[in-house]
Design an enzyme around this catalytic site. Structure first.
Site, mmCIF file in Angstrom:
data_model
loop_
_atom_site.group_PDB
_atom_site.id
_atom_site.type_symbol
_atom_site.label_atom_id
_atom_site.label_comp_id
_atom_site.label_asym_id
_atom_site.label_seq_id
_atom_site.Cartn_x
_atom_site.Cartn_y
_atom_site.Cartn_z
ATOM 1 C CB ALA A 183 -1.012 0.034 1.309
ATOM 2 C CG ASN A 184 0.106 4.686 -2.039
ATOM 3 O OD1 ASN A 184 -0.482 5.635 -1.468
ATOM 4 N ND2 ASN A 184 -0.166 4.151 -3.091
ATOM 5 N NE ARG A 185 4.846 6.841 4.815
ATOM 6 C CZ ARG A 185 5.057 6.145 5.708
ATOM 7 N NH1 ARG A 185 3.958 6.337 6.756
ATOM 8 N NH2 ARG A 185 5.848 5.587 6.212
#
Ligand code: PMT
Length: 397
Positions: free
Chosen positions: A205-207
């Site tokens: 995932a990412n932020r």
């Protein structure tokens, strides 16, 4: 936006009546002629003078006015739209039952103009079957309802029933009158970070929180556009926005592939994973099987595909998340992906980019021009982006 439009603003007796003052101000600022009508209950909460000072003419409260003997029909007949904010349970009941008890309920019965009603009351009252039945009746007759929001209520308790925000109410008025600067346009926005499965429970995932994409969708809807948001996150859905939930880059690509060909504007604010596991493991990878080797492959570059297939007249907007050489890197992406506008943010700077409520950007246009927007809230960034989109449309369509 609202020049020449005559809006009757009905205010009923609830604590949220003070917000009607802000709604009135925004409508007048937008160019509308606002005719204020207050019920006897409303006068317990705000003074006539306040509303009269901000509206286009003095407040009216009574059916019995010698200077204007038939205000109940005159007001309704001459209106382009009748707005009631806030609307109490009493007003909803009277309107649904067709009762003419005061100037406002008379005006509502005597108009053929579109009507927008914005209820506000305590949660228990809002959820009462009688109130919900009245809402259903009014909806079935074509009355536009701006649903109340959740939040702090008059007694300090939290719950559903708080009057919608003034900007939401004004957005609805613009939408109903087809008067926003983006009225008639179809806008597609992507938001959030994609999640690429490693196994049944783990993802890459990412932020990205989705805040910037949601702010753009909300602003486009407030300007009258038909907006679809392709999103990986669940945030409160802005008024008038349709959401398509996706998780992976492949799902986002499929959804945008359906929506983009008929869109006037596409804004890719999502942070799409550049790599994904070649194959997600079935079930959960067990710790006692040792450290797994996860083989990655590139995801499709969605924006590059949209740039290559861009229909004539569409404005295609990308975002570039950079940590160095902001303008050079972002301009390279703008050119490679055949965009009309690239919104470059230096996500290593304080308060900028991922998760923050704020952002700072450089807006790079395909014609080589650039504008910077200093650190501000994400809604203001959305305004700057859409102002630029409208300028680009004005020169190309
Ligand atoms: O969501 P928030 O927490 O509010 O944060 C906002 C944000 C930082 C996510 C947003 O401002 C932002 O910068 N979004 C783009 C992030 C990104 O993926 O940047 P990029 O430079 O890697 O990609 C450039 C463009 O190509 C982006 O529009 C991206 O959506 C698109 N892309 C990237 C990879 C890929 N496989 N497909 C794409 O379409």
């Amino acid at each position: 936006m609202l020049a020449g439009k005559r809006i009757v603003l009905g205010v009923t007796g609830g604590i949220a009546a003070y917000k009607a003052v802000e709604v009135c101000r925004r409508l007048v600022d937008g160019g509308a002629h606002v005719v204020p009508v207050m019920t006897a209950g409303a006068e317990h909460f705000i003074g006539r003078t306040t509303l009269s000072a901000l509206a286009s003419e003095p407040v009216q409260t009574s059916l019995w006015n010698e200077a204007s003997p038939i205000p109940h029909t005159r007001l309704g007949q001459s209106a382009d739209l009748v707005l009631v904010a806030p609307a109490t349970a009493r007003l909803l009941g009277a309107y649904a039952a067709g009762l003419s008890t005061d100037l406002l309920s008379n005006t509502l019965l005597a108009t053929r103009a579109p009507v927008v009603v914005c209820p506000a009351m305590h949660t228990e009252m809002w959820e009462h079957p009688a109130v919900q039945a009245n809402i259903a009746t009014l909806r079935s007759r074509g009355v536009h309802i701006v649903e109340p929001e959740s939040g702090r209520l008059a007694g300090g308790d939290l719950g559903h029933g708080r009057l919608a925000a003034p900007e939401t109410i004004v957005a609805k008025v613009l939408e109903v009158l087809g008067a926003g600067p983006m009225a008639g346009l179809t806008v597609v926005v992507s938001a959030g970070g994609t999640r690429e499965p490693i196994d049944a429970v783990r993802v890459i995932a990412n932020r990205s929180s989705g805040k910037q994409g949601y702010a753009i969708a909300a602003e486009a809807a407030a300007r009258g556009a038909r907006v679809t948001l392709v999103s990986t996150v669940e945030l409160p859905v802005p008024h008038g926005v349709e959401v398509r939930a996706v998780e992976t880059a492949a799902q986002m690509q499929a959804s945008l592939g359906e929506l983009a060909p008929t869109a006037d504007v596409v804004v890719m604010a999502a942070a799409v994973a550049d790599f994904r596991p070649v194959a997600a493991a079935d079930g959960k990878i067990k710790k006692d099987q040792g450290v797994p080797q996860i083989i990655l492959e590139p995801t499709p570059d969605i924006l590059t595909g949209l740039g290559a297939a861009k229909p004539a007249g569409q404005v295609l907007v990308g975002f570039a998340a950079e940590t160095s050489d902001l303008v050079a890197n972002a301009r390279g992406k703008l050119e490679r992906k055949q965009l009309d506008l690239m919104v470059a943010n230096d996500v290593s700077a304080p308060g900028v980019g991922f998760q923050h409520d704020t952002n700072a950007v450089t807006l790079l246009r395909a014609d080589g021009s650039a504008t910077t927007v200093a650190l501000t809230d994400k809604r203001s960034i959305a305004k700057a982006v859409l102002d630029t989109v409208c300028e680009i449309r004005a020169t190309t369509t």
